[in-house]
Design a protein around this motif. Sequence first.
Motif, PDB file in Angstrom:
ATOM      1  N   ASP A  28      48.802  54.526  68.427  1.00  0.00           N
ATOM      2  CA  ASP A  28      48.213  55.145  69.385  1.00  0.00           C
ATOM      3  C   ASP A  28      47.069  56.061  68.237  1.00  0.00           C
ATOM      4  O   ASP A  28      47.088  56.488  67.602  1.00  0.00           O
ATOM      5  N   LYS A  29      45.785  55.464  69.078  1.00  0.00           N
ATOM      6  CA  LYS A  29      44.061  55.789  68.285  1.00  0.00           C
ATOM      7  C   LYS A  29      44.290  55.961  66.833  1.00  0.00           C
ATOM      8  O   LYS A  29      43.644  56.159  66.408  1.00  0.00           O
ATOM      9  N   THR A  30      45.441  54.263  66.185  1.00  0.00           N
ATOM     10  CA  THR A  30      45.291  54.284  64.982  1.00  0.00           C
ATOM     11  C   THR A  30      44.946  52.890  64.763  1.00  0.00           C
ATOM     12  O   THR A  30      45.932  51.528  65.610  1.00  0.00           O
ATOM     13  N   VAL A  31      44.784  51.913  63.772  1.00  0.00           N
ATOM     14  CA  VAL A  31      44.420  50.482  64.134  1.00  0.00           C
ATOM     15  C   VAL A  31      44.869  50.131  62.175  1.00  0.00           C
ATOM     16  O   VAL A  31      44.158  51.042  61.560  1.00  0.00           O
ATOM     17  N   VAL A  32      45.290  49.595  61.835  1.00  0.00           N
ATOM     18  CA  VAL A  32      45.371  48.916  60.139  1.00  0.00           C
ATOM     19  C   VAL A  32      44.281  47.545  60.694  1.00  0.00           C
ATOM     20  O   VAL A  32      43.975  46.444  60.754  1.00  0.00           O
ATOM     21  N   VAL A  33      43.612  47.853  59.208  1.00  0.00           N
ATOM     22  CA  VAL A  33      42.195  46.314  58.392  1.00  0.00           C
ATOM     23  C   VAL A  33      42.835  46.003  57.482  1.00  0.00           C
ATOM     24  O   VAL A  33      42.950  46.970  56.862  1.00  0.00           O
ATOM     25  N   ALA A  34      43.750  44.767  57.414  1.00  0.00           N
ATOM     26  CA  ALA A  34      42.831  44.194  55.892  1.00  0.00           C
ATOM     27  C   ALA A  34      42.000  43.640  55.683  1.00  0.00           C
ATOM     28  O   ALA A  34      41.730  43.147  56.059  1.00  0.00           O
ATOM     29  N   ILE A  35      41.743  44.060  54.019  1.00  0.00           N
ATOM     30  CA  ILE A  35      40.393  43.603  53.532  1.00  0.00           C
ATOM     31  C   ILE A  35      40.196  42.817  52.874  1.00  0.00           C
ATOM     32  O   ILE A  35      41.550  43.242  51.882  1.00  0.00           O
ATOM     33  N   GLU A  36      40.118  41.414  52.785  1.00  0.00           N
ATOM     34  CA  GLU A  36      40.005  41.065  51.803  1.00  0.00           C
ATOM     35  C   GLU A  36      38.922  40.979  50.160  1.00  0.00           C
ATOM     36  O   GLU A  36      38.070  40.493  50.894  1.00  0.00           O
ATOM     37  N   ARG A  37      39.506  40.581  49.482  1.00  0.00           N
ATOM     38  CA  ARG A  37      38.537  40.654  48.836  1.00  0.00           C
ATOM     39  C   ARG A  37      38.622  39.689  47.565  1.00  0.00           C
ATOM     40  O   ARG A  37      40.196  39.676  46.708  1.00  0.00           O
ATOM     41  N   ARG A  38      37.666  38.635  46.916  1.00  0.00           N
ATOM     42  CA  ARG A  38      38.072  37.505  46.224  1.00  0.00           C
ATOM     43  C   ARG A  38      37.327  38.043  44.858  1.00  0.00           C
ATOM     44  O   ARG A  38      36.835  38.136  44.639  1.00  0.00           O
ATOM     45  N   VAL A  39      38.554  38.300  43.593  1.00  0.00           N
ATOM     46  CA  VAL A  39      38.602  38.042  41.966  1.00  0.00           C
ATOM     47  C   VAL A  39      39.448  37.301  41.345  1.00  0.00           C
ATOM     48  O   VAL A  39      40.226  36.565  41.687  1.00  0.00           O
ATOM     49  N   PRO A  40      38.189  37.027  40.398  1.00  0.00           N
ATOM     50  CA  PRO A  40      38.813  36.537  39.039  1.00  0.00           C
ATOM     51  C   PRO A  40      39.920  36.553  38.321  1.00  0.00           C
ATOM     52  O   PRO A  40      40.312  38.020  37.731  1.00  0.00           O
ATOM     53  N   HIS A  41      41.043  35.842  38.173  1.00  0.00           N
ATOM     54  CA  HIS A  41      42.558  35.946  37.364  1.00  0.00           C
ATOM     55  C   HIS A  41      42.000  36.691  35.939  1.00  0.00           C
ATOM     56  O   HIS A  41      40.993  35.380  35.644  1.00  0.00           O
ATOM     57  N   PRO A  42      42.760  37.768  35.996  1.00  0.00           N
ATOM     58  CA  PRO A  42      42.407  38.102  34.280  1.00  0.00           C
ATOM     59  C   PRO A  42      42.985  37.299  33.571  1.00  0.00           C
ATOM     60  O   PRO A  42      41.663  37.086  32.277  1.00  0.00           O
ATOM     61  N   VAL A  43      43.986  35.940  33.521  1.00  0.00           N
ATOM     62  CA  VAL A  43      43.710  35.583  32.230  1.00  0.00           C
ATOM     63  C   VAL A  43      43.102  33.798  32.528  1.00  0.00           C
ATOM     64  O   VAL A  43      42.480  33.127  31.294  1.00  0.00           O
ATOM     65  N   TYR A  44      43.189  33.869  33.630  1.00  0.00           N
ATOM     66  CA  TYR A  44      42.863  31.896  33.677  1.00  0.00           C
ATOM     67  C   TYR A  44      41.471  31.618  34.038  1.00  0.00           C
ATOM     68  O   TYR A  44      41.121  30.855  34.789  1.00  0.00           O
ATOM     69  N   GLY A  45      41.156  33.466  34.927  1.00  0.00           N
ATOM     70  CA  GLY A  45      39.249  32.273  36.090  1.00  0.00           C
ATOM     71  C   GLY A  45      39.681  32.402  37.724  1.00  0.00           C
ATOM     72  O   GLY A  45      38.651  32.295  37.706  1.00  0.00           O
ATOM     73  N   LYS A  46      40.236  31.565  38.032  1.00  0.00           N
ATOM     74  CA  LYS A  46      40.731  31.191  39.067  1.00  0.00           C
ATOM     75  C   LYS A  46      40.819  32.384  40.341  1.00  0.00           C
ATOM     76  O   LYS A  46      40.794  33.580  39.792  1.00  0.00           O
ATOM     77  N   MET A  47      39.919  32.259  41.006  1.00  0.00           N
ATOM     78  CA  MET A  47      39.683  32.802  42.113  1.00  0.00           C
ATOM     79  C   MET A  47      40.642  32.962  42.943  1.00  0.00           C
ATOM     80  O   MET A  47      41.716  32.012  43.562  1.00  0.00           O
ATOM     81  N   VAL A  48      41.295  34.402  43.080  1.00  0.00           N
ATOM     82  CA  VAL A  48      42.858  35.370  43.855  1.00  0.00           C
ATOM     83  C   VAL A  48      42.164  36.032  45.009  1.00  0.00           C
ATOM     84  O   VAL A  48      41.642  36.745  44.643  1.00  0.00           O
ATOM     85  N   THR A  49      42.872  36.315  46.112  1.00  0.00           N
ATOM     86  CA  THR A  49      42.331  37.019  46.909  1.00  0.00           C
ATOM     87  C   THR A  49      43.472  37.428  46.777  1.00  0.00           C
ATOM     88  O   THR A  49      44.415  38.328  46.940  1.00  0.00           O
ATOM     89  N   ARG A  50      42.777  39.782  46.767  1.00  0.00           N
ATOM     90  CA  ARG A  50      43.753  40.629  46.906  1.00  0.00           C
ATOM     91  C   ARG A  50      43.047  41.143  48.587  1.00  0.00           C
ATOM     92  O   ARG A  50      42.536  41.329  48.550  1.00  0.00           O
ATOM     93  N   THR A  51      44.271  41.999  48.664  1.00  0.00           N
ATOM     94  CA  THR A  51      44.252  42.518  50.484  1.00  0.00           C
ATOM     95  C   THR A  51      44.527  43.584  50.193  1.00  0.00           C
ATOM     96  O   THR A  51      45.799  44.234  49.996  1.00  0.00           O
ATOM     97  N   LYS A  52      43.773  44.885  50.849  1.00  0.00           N
ATOM     98  CA  LYS A  52      43.819  45.935  50.938  1.00  0.00           C
ATOM     99  C   LYS A  52      44.143  46.436  52.661  1.00  0.00           C
ATOM    100  O   LYS A  52      43.871  45.785  53.408  1.00  0.00           O
TER     101      LYS A  52
END
Length: 93
Positions: A28-52
């Motif tokens: 009630d009166k609350t929604v859950v919002v998924a925020i996605e951001r794309r960051v490079p993998h720390p070792v391999y450099g491939k872009m990965v999606t992080r969700t909060k």
Amino acid sequence: MAETVKNTASDRTARKMRQGLVVSDKMDKTVVVAIERRVPHPVYGKMVTRTKRLKAHDEANSAKVGDTVRIVETRPLSKDKRWRLLEIVERAR
């Protein structure tokens, strides 16, 4: 010697804004919002999606699952809720 720091109106209104997808509206009166951001993998450099997943206050219960919404940072409203629904950018089809 103590310096006094004055809060100006511009300091208080500089709040974080995020845009994301509503993934749950079962509370009630609350929604859950998924925020996605794309960051490079720390070792391999491939872009990965992080969700909060953030809980946002929706006073009118207007946002539904699948809607794209804009939320703004606010004072703590409950144990987990620190965001407020600002607008619904796009309705789910």
